[in-house]
Each structure stands twice: as structure tokens, then as C-alpha cells.
Design a protein around this motif. Structure first.
Motif, short mmCIF file in Angstrom:
data_model
loop_
_atom_site.label_atom_id
_atom_site.label_comp_id
_atom_site.label_asym_id
_atom_site.label_seq_id
_atom_site.Cartn_x
_atom_site.Cartn_y
_atom_site.Cartn_z
N PHE A 16 14.49 -1.10 -5.55
CA PHE A 16 12.94 -0.87 -5.11
C PHE A 16 12.20 -1.57 -6.14
CE2 PHE A 16 14.24 2.87 -2.58
CZ PHE A 16 13.57 2.02 -1.30
N GLU A 17 11.87 -0.97 -6.90
CA GLU A 17 11.25 -2.31 -7.95
C GLU A 17 11.02 -3.45 -8.09
OE1 GLU A 17 9.90 1.78 -10.54
OE2 GLU A 17 10.28 0.07 -11.77
N GLY A 57 6.18 11.78 6.56
CA GLY A 57 6.58 10.60 6.64
C GLY A 57 5.13 9.38 6.55
N LEU A 58 4.30 10.01 5.61
CA LEU A 58 3.54 9.12 5.20
C LEU A 58 3.93 8.11 3.43
CD1 LEU A 58 -0.08 10.36 5.91
CD2 LEU A 58 1.30 8.77 7.39
N LEU A 59 5.12 8.54 2.62
CA LEU A 59 4.88 8.43 2.34
C LEU A 59 6.83 7.72 1.71
CD1 LEU A 59 4.31 10.70 -0.60
CD2 LEU A 59 2.83 9.19 -0.44
N ASN A 60 6.90 6.50 0.85
CA ASN A 60 8.29 6.12 0.58
C ASN A 60 9.31 7.77 0.50
OD1 ASN A 60 10.66 4.39 0.28
ND2 ASN A 60 10.10 2.95 0.30
N SER A 61 9.73 8.05 0.99
CA SER A 61 10.62 9.69 0.76
C SER A 61 12.04 8.59 0.20
CB SER A 61 10.97 10.45 1.84
OG SER A 61 11.46 9.56 3.21
N THR A 62 12.45 7.92 0.18
CA THR A 62 14.20 7.29 -0.59
C THR A 62 13.39 6.77 -1.93
OG1 THR A 62 14.07 6.64 1.47
CG2 THR A 62 15.82 5.64 -0.19
N TYR A 63 12.20 5.94 -2.15
CA TYR A 63 11.93 5.79 -3.35
C TYR A 63 11.72 6.91 -3.82
CZ TYR A 63 9.62 3.12 -6.83
OH TYR A 63 8.70 2.98 -8.19
N LEU A 64 10.90 7.72 -3.99
CA LEU A 64 9.79 9.51 -4.19
C LEU A 64 11.37 9.83 -5.06
CD1 LEU A 64 7.67 10.80 -5.14
CD2 LEU A 64 7.64 11.80 -2.36
N GLU A 65 12.71 9.94 -3.71
CA GLU A 65 13.08 10.82 -4.24
C GLU A 65 14.53 10.26 -5.41
OE1 GLU A 65 17.40 12.90 -1.88
OE2 GLU A 65 16.71 11.73 -1.11
N ALA A 66 15.00 8.63 -5.69
CA ALA A 66 15.42 8.23 -6.60
C ALA A 66 14.21 8.47 -7.74
CB ALA A 66 15.05 6.62 -5.59
N ASP A 77 1.25 -0.94 0.05
CA ASP A 77 0.10 0.41 -0.17
C ASP A 77 1.47 1.10 0.09
OD1 ASP A 77 -2.02 -2.02 0.22
OD2 ASP A 77 -3.01 -1.70 1.95
N VAL A 78 2.33 1.06 0.56
CA VAL A 78 3.18 2.97 0.74
C VAL A 78 3.68 2.95 -0.87
CG1 VAL A 78 5.05 3.82 2.25
CG2 VAL A 78 2.86 2.25 3.29
N PHE A 79 3.89 1.72 -1.16
CA PHE A 79 4.54 1.78 -2.08
C PHE A 79 3.97 2.17 -3.09
CE2 PHE A 79 6.58 0.44 -6.33
CZ PHE A 79 7.36 0.33 -6.65
N GLU A 80 2.52 1.00 -3.57
CA GLU A 80 1.32 2.26 -4.91
C GLU A 80 1.02 3.47 -3.67
OE1 GLU A 80 -1.89 -1.30 -6.49
OE2 GLU A 80 -2.00 -0.18 -4.34
N LYS A 81 1.01 3.78 -3.64
CA LYS A 81 0.56 5.34 -2.57
C LYS A 81 1.73 6.53 -3.40
CE LYS A 81 -0.15 8.12 0.90
NZ LYS A 81 -1.00 8.14 2.64
#
Length: 777
Positions: free
Chosen positions: A155-156, A134-143, A41-45
Motif C-alpha cells: 500500500f505505502e 466505508g469512509l476509510l481504507n479498511s484493508t490498509y487500516l487492518e494491515a 485524500d483517502v489514504f492520508e485520512k
């Protein structure tokens, strides 16, 4: 059917027979393949947030130029071309094309902003601090924003292998061939590592349908059709999203029958409309609570229904349901309906009316708007005749029924019977409340009355031969609220009427000419303020009850000490009271509208005239039940239905004696109801005050017990020669209890004079407290 290119062809289901059970099982299998987990759910969000930002971009209007070169420019052109195909010919809004950047604040909080954002100069550009909450995966988002291929792949791949989610998993998107959807709903990672939203492709199916129909000469003997479909379909069972023609025809017929409700119809209103419920009960008698989707599953789609509704609305109202729609409706009415049966009597758009408004008068509601003044007057001939015979009229303006327009009404008791059957004489829709707007309204009403009756409206102080009530003709009295623009506009109209008659002495001041009266002097002879509005205004004023009582005393026939009372209100009530008096003085008609002695209205007319605008308020409340926030066309159609119902109900009463209710309609009933309501309201207020007194008595008892207990405790410690720390602590405790007690006494003192008198108010016998009959202790 259509499938996403990223669908695994080997896993596309086939079928040889279609059934509801088979379709439900297929959908259930797809749902079960999705492993639900918090990580998923977090990854998809996070991924959806990123793709939405890429698709939406910065929504600010374009201003600063953005330069793209090389691969970045090519990728952007591909994305723009893709969005154009998605829009299917619809032109999108032009927005800023700046890059969205992943940044950190000085404190380390992540956020996204447009490259052109500047908190001092360009704050209208995009900025969002959601990544740092803190509600998103900021590391993946930054990448994703930085294009870190290695980290993105890590990640993927984990998300796809372990949790079955992300752009690298195989897609399961399959849609019906008839769908308007062009692209897959999900972003996928291509072999080259680029995120793309691929176009759906057609999945070929070799199966053909053969339909055998009997020849016309044999259809009576064989009234059946044979459908043959041999072979296996190379795709899953389609979703039943298309409504069969026969059912679609029934829906269109049902929509056509809704008439006055069609213009404002929405899918939700359609689903719960009484006509739809009756239709479904007849069509599906075996179901307990039938719904449209029980008729066919495709009707469970609200957008699908919205499309059907729009088709019928466009057919019925080709010019729309706004201003152009009303112009078209007026044109159709004038071409097809006789003069005596027309309802929309006048419609105009006047660009320059606002320039005529008096901007130096604070009572005038002047609006600086580029929109031209628009007005629609609706009035039947029968109501026009009733208005010409009326003596007591009320006016009010409503805001709730039609979005963007006010609704001005004139109404009153039926002039022929003077019983509790009320009529709306005319209904005017306008988008301004200036004095000039209301001046125009009354002139146009006058012209319509002349067309319908052969003569214009008469006003007591202008057309009567003498000042007494016995000599009065026309409209004697009009009750209004304290709207400055409305009152001034009415006064200007009366001034125009006075200028159009032969020069004559004024009835109440014979030394003056009627033509010399200004607009507010005309109001002094006919206008009265609503008692309820006046008292409500006092209740909202921030003054003491004593000052409020003096304000209320101004509402009278004659006041023994008017000027003294005004001075006392200003002196005792502070700024709020001074502002209140200034507002009444500035209006130039308020005081003469609440005190008979300040007006020139004959005493008998004042006594019998309406002291409130309850009649017109009830008419507004009644018509609001037809629907709120309507379109302009829908509101007028519903208003016509309401007025026609009222008109025919009154005609039925006059011709047959059948009343709209079991009440006799005599004035004694309304007086009795009024006294009963007032008594019940008074008892309710006093009962609440008694409950407050009981509650306050309990509080003061507890406070007194606390004082007594802390005092006794302190005495014991002093007599027992306790140490100073214990005594100091006990003294502070007693001081706190005394403070609570004093506060409770103050709150109880405020309740002196309240309540029914049946419940005693507990108070200590303080020498500086005024004596109260309901206080004991």
C-alpha cells in the motif's frame, strides 16, 4: 532553521535575499508538489486516523492492568519516552494503556476497541465504529493494526510512487529555529520498517550578520544602523513568525489600555475591539480595512496573540480571574481606595451554609454540591444611600453574565426624583439560590447600608407607627418573581428584623405580636409577584383558553368568587390546572402576591407599586450588553463600570438637569409607551389570526369542492350503470374527500372567536355547532 531528518538535503532551498514574493513562491512550490487526488485524500485520512489512535490510545481512566513483554514492551517504552519529550515538561493525564484492536461485528462491520472494553462491564473504554462506515481504507487500516508488513509495504509503496503521499515519501517539514516544535508533524517509516515521529534537527548556516552602530557621540549626525550579511544562506527563506520588538511593545501598550475588557479578552475579541481598530487606522492610514496582520504577518497567528494576552493578564491579574483573583482585587481595593469609594463590599466562602438550608420545604432551592457557598456583594456608598431612601424596590436574579455564578440585583426608580431613571442599588454574585443564601444576602446589605448611612433599612410593616399609607416609612413594597428560595430567604430576614425590635402589636392584626409572624406572613405585608411572570406562567400551562382566563382573573384587587374560581380551575383544567393551583398554594406567598385583598399591603401602596419587575429586568438586560459568559473577575469589573456610568448619569441629571435621553422622563411618557406597545402587540396578534382565518377559508373551500366533485362523479357512474369496481372506487374517493372536509371543518371551528372580526370565517350551518358572529358560508 530546523528540518526533519527525512528531508532530502539536496532539495533544501537556499537564498541570498529575502522578500515577501520569494517566500510566497517557496510556499506555492511546496503546495504544487502535493498531487491532489481522491486516492491521496483517502489514504492520508486513513493513515492519520491510525497514527492519532496510536498516539491517543484509550482515554479511559486506568483500572485494569495491561502486560507488555519483549519487543512490544520496548516499542511502547520508546513511544512513551517520545511523548514525554513532546510534552516538554507538561505532565499528561494518566489513561488506560490497553491495546487497541481491529475487530469485526457478526455482520462483518469493522470497528476498533480497547482490549478491556466490555459492553456489559467496561463500556467506558474506547470503541469506534468509524472504520466500518466505508469512509476509510479498511484493508490498509487492518494491515496497520495487525502489523502485516507485506500488505503495508504494498500500500505505502504504491501511495509514495504514484501519488506522492504516505510515510515512505521524503518529508518537506522545515521550521524556524525559534519554534517550540520539537518533532516533525508527520509520521515516517524508518529503514527498519518502524513508524516514528522524528525530532527536528538544526540545519547549520554559515552566514553571519554584522551590525554597525554609530558611537553615541556621532548618533545625531548619523542616526542609522548598517547591517551586513554576506554569503548564501543554506536554507529556505524563514517564515516571519516572530514579532519585532517595536511592534510587540505597541501590542503590549494596546493591551494595557483595554482595562475592563482585558480580563475576558480572547484573540477574536482583541482583533475586533474598537481600540484596536482606531489604533490600526492611525498606524496604517493608507489601508482601507487594516488588520493586525497588516502590521506584521506573525500577528495573524491567534495562538501567538493569545500568548501576548496571557502575559498582560498575568501581570495585571497575578491571582487569576476566578475566585482567588477576586480576593486579590478586594485586598488591593481595601489597601488603596478610601472607604467611601469602595465597590466590592463583602466577599466570603462559607462551607457550611448549605447545611443550614431547609430541606423539608419544596419551595427552597437546595443544592447538594461539594462546592462551598460563595458570595460577593458589590455596592457603592451613593447607591447604598439611595436604597435607604427607596420605597419601591424590585429584585431579580440573572444567569447569563458570569459562568458558574448567579447575579442577584436590587433596583428601582431613583427615589429622589421618581422618574424614569433607574438605579441598581446593589449587585450580588453567588453560587447558590437557597433560602439561607438570600437570608444572608439581605442581612449583609443591611449591614453595609448601616456603615454608609448610620442606620439600617426600614420596612413599612415593621417600623411604621400605623397601618395606613400616610404613616408608612422605609421600603413599602418589593416586586419579585416566584422563586421559592429567594422569597423565603427574604421572609426569614424580615422575621429576624422583627425579632430585633421591641415587642409590639402587629399593624394589621393588632391581636397578634409582630414577633409571632412567620416568614410567609411577613411576605404577605410587603411582597408582590411580577404580573408578567405570572401571566407567562399561565400561558405555558397546558389548559384551555377558558381555564386560562379564569387563572388570569385571580390577578386583581378583589375577586368576587375566589374560592369558586379556584374549584372551577381545578375541575375544568385537569391535572395541569391542579398542579398549577398546588404550586401556588405550596409557595405560601403567590396568591397574596397577585391579589390585593389577600395581602396586607395598603391599597394606595398596591395601586402605585410596581406590578411588574420590568425595571430590574431591563437593568439585567442592559448590563448583559457589557458581555456574557464572563470570568468572575471580568464580570465584576464590567458590572462596576456599568454601575458607575448609571450613577454618574443620575448625578449629572440631578446637578445639571441634563437627561440621559431626549425623553422628559415623566410618568405620562411611560404610560403612553406602554399603551402603544400593548396596542401594537394586540394588532399584531389579531392580524396573524386574520391571516390564519383566510388560509383556513381556502382550505375548507378546497375541501368542499372536493366533496362536491366526488359526489357528482359517483352520481354519474351510478346513473351510467358502471361496473361495481368503478363505483366502489368512486365511493372510496368520496369518503376520503368527506374525511378531509370534516377535518377542515374541525380546524375552522377551533378558530371561532379569534381574529379582528373583519375577516369572515367560513363554516357550514351544522345544527350542533355554536353560532359565531364571524362565521359565514
Amino acid at each position: 532553521m530546523k528540518i526533519c531528518p527525512f528531508v532530502d538535503g539536496s532539495k533544501i532551498g537556499t537564498h541570498t535575499a529575502a522578500s515577501r514574493e520569494g517566500l510566497a513562491q517557496r510556499l506555492k512550490d511546496i503546495q504544487e508538489q502535493q498531487n491532489q487526488s481522491p486516492f491521496r485524500d483517502v489514504f492520508e485520512k486513513t493513515f492519520i486516523y491510525f497514527t492519532a489512535l496510536q498516539r491517543q490510545g484509550c482515554a479511559s481512566p486506568p483500572h485494569e492492568p495491561t502486560i507488555y513483554i519483549g519487543d512490544e514492551a520496548a516499542a511502547r517504552e520508546n513511544r512513551n519516552a517520545h511523548q514525554v519529550r513532546e510534552q516538554r515538561g507538561h505532565s499528561g493525564k494518566e489513561t488506560c494503556n490497553g491495546r487497541l484492536l481491529f475487530r469485526y461485528t457478526a455482520s462483518g462491520r469493522a470497528f476498533i476497541q480497547c482490549e478491556h472494553y466490555n459492553r456489559n462491564l467496561n463500556i467506558d473504554h474506547f470503541i469506534d465504529f468509524r472504520p466500518g462506515n466505508g469512509l476509510l481504507n479498511s484493508t490498509y487500516l487492518e494491515a496497520l493494526f495487525l502489523g502485516d508488513k507485506n500488505l503495508i509495504e504494498e500500500f505505502e509503496e504504491d501511495a509514495a510512487i504514484i501519488h506522492g503521499v504516505g510515510p515512505r515519501v521524503q518529508c518537506s517539514s522545515i521550521a524556524n529555529y525559534s519554534t517550540i516544535k520539537v518533532n516533525c508533524s508527520f509520521e515516517h517509516r524508518s529503514a527498519s520498517g518502524i513508524l516514528e515521529n522524528p525530532e527536528m534537527v538544526i540545519c547549520p548556516c554559515p552566514v553571519k550578520f554584522r551590525i554597525y552602530e554609530p558611537l553615541p557621540d556621532y548618533r545625531e549626525e548619523c542616526p542609522w544602523v548598517l547591517v551586513v550579511c554576506p554569503g548564501e544562506h543554506s536554507h529556505p527563506i524563514p517564515i516571519p513568525s516572530k514579532t519585532p520588538p517595536s511592534i510587540r511593545a505597541e501590542i503590549f501598550q494596546l493591551l494595557d489600555s483595554l482595562e475592563s475588557d482585558l480580563s475576558d479578552l480572547t484573540p477574536r475579541r482583541f482583533l475586533r475591539h474598537p481600540s484596536v481598530k482606531i489604533f490600526l487606522k492611525k498606524r496604517l492610514p493608507r489601508l482601507l480595512n487594516p488588520m493586525l496582520l497588516d502590521l506584521h504577518p506573525s500577528l495573524g497567528n491567534r495562538d501567538h496573540l493569545r500568548g501576548y494576552i496571557k502575559l498582560v493578564q498575568d501581570k495585571k491579574f497575578p491571582a487569576g480571574t476566578g475566585w482567588e483573583g477576586i480576593i486579590n482585587l478586594k485586598k488591593q481595593q481595601d489597601e488603596t481606595i478610601p472607604q467611601d469609594e469602595r465597590y466590592i463590599r463583602y466577599i466570603a466562602e462559607i462551607p457550611a451554609l448549605g447545611q443550614l438550608a431547609s430541606t423539608d420545604d419544596p419551595t427552597d432551592d437546595v443544592e447538594d454540591s461539594p462546592t462551598p457557598f460563595r458570595i460577593i456583594i458589590c455596592m457603592s456608598k451613593n447607591n447604598s444611600i439611595r436604597l435607604s431612601k427607596a420605597h419601591y424596590v424590585q429584585s431579580d436574579i440573572g444567569f447569563k453574565r458570569i459562568a458558574g455564578y448567579q447575579e442577584f440585583e436590587l433596583g428601582g426608580l431613583d427615589p429622589t426624583t421618581r422618574i424614569s431613571n433607574i438605579s441598581t442599588y446593589c449587585r450580588i454574585y453567588l453560587n447558590r439560590q437557597t433560602a439561607e443564601a438570600h437570608r444572608l444576602i439581605f442581612h449583609k446589605i443591611d449591614e453595609i447600608v448601616e456603615i454608609d448611612t448610620g442606620h439600617r433599612l426600614k420596612w413599612r410593616h415593621i417600623h411604621s407607627k400605623g397601618p395606613t399609607s400616610a404613616e408608612a416609612v422605609g421600603i413599602y413594597h418589593i416586586a419579585v418573581d416566584q422563586h421559592g428560595g429567594q422569597a423565603k430567604g427574604f421572609g426569614l430576614y424580615l422575621k429576624d428584623i422583627a425579632a430585633s425590635v421591641p415587642r409590639m402589636a402587629e399593624l394589621h392584626e393588632p391581636q397578634r405580636l409582630l414577633q409571632d409572624l412567620d416568614e410567609y406572613e411577613h411576605l404577605r405585608r410587603i411582597l408582590r409577584l411580577c404580573r408578567v411572570h405570572f401571566l407567562r406562567n399561565i400561558q405555558q400551562c397546558g389548559v384551555s383558553n377558558d381555564v386560562r382566563q379564569k387563572m388570569r382573573s385571580l390577578l386583581c384587587m378583589e375577586h368576587p368568587n375566589w374560592d369558586t374560581t379556584i374549584r372551577e380551575i381545578e375541575g375544568e383544567g385537569g391535572k395541569a390546572a391542579k398542579d398549577w393551583v398546588a404550586d401556588k398554594v405550596r409557595s405560601k406567598f403567590a396568591f397574596s402576591g397577585i391579589c390585593w385583598a389577600k395581602s396586607f399591603i395598603p391599597r394606595e401602596i398596591w395601586q402605585i407599586g410596581d406590578e411588574t419587575s420590568n425595571i430590574i429586568e431591563s437593568l439585567h438586560s442592559d448590563v448583559n450588553r457589557e458581555g456574557l459568559s464572563c470570568t468572575l473577575l471580568g464580570g465584576i469589573i464590567k458590572g462596576q463600570h456599568f454601575d458607575t456610568l448609571k450613577e454618574k448619569t443620575l448625578e449629572n441629571l440631578i446637578s445639571t438637569g441634563v437627561r440621559p435621553s431626549y425623553h422628559r422622563g415623566h410618568i405620562s411618557e411611560s404610560v403612553t409607551r406602554s399603551l402603544k406597545r400593548k396596542s401594537e402587540a394586540t394588532h399584531k396578534i389579531l392580524e396573524k389570526q386574520d391571516q390564519d382565518i383566510v388560509h383556513q377559508n381556502k382550505k375548507i373551500k378546497r375541501a368542499l369542492e372536493g366533496v362536491t366533485a366526488t359526489h357528482e362523479e359517483l352520481e354519474r357512474f351510478v346513473q351510467g350503470s358502471s361496473n361495481h369496481l368503478v363505483i366502489n372506487r368512486a365511493e372510496k374517493k368520496r369518503e376520503k374527500a368527506m374525511a378531509s372536509y370534516k377535518k377542515a371543518v374541525e380546524m375552522s371551528t377551533e378558530k371561532i372567536g379569534t381574529g379582528s372580526g373583519k375577516v369572515g370565517l367560513l363554516l357550514p350551518p351544522l345544527p350542533d355547532r355554536p353560532h359565531s358572529g364571524n362565521s359565514t358560508m
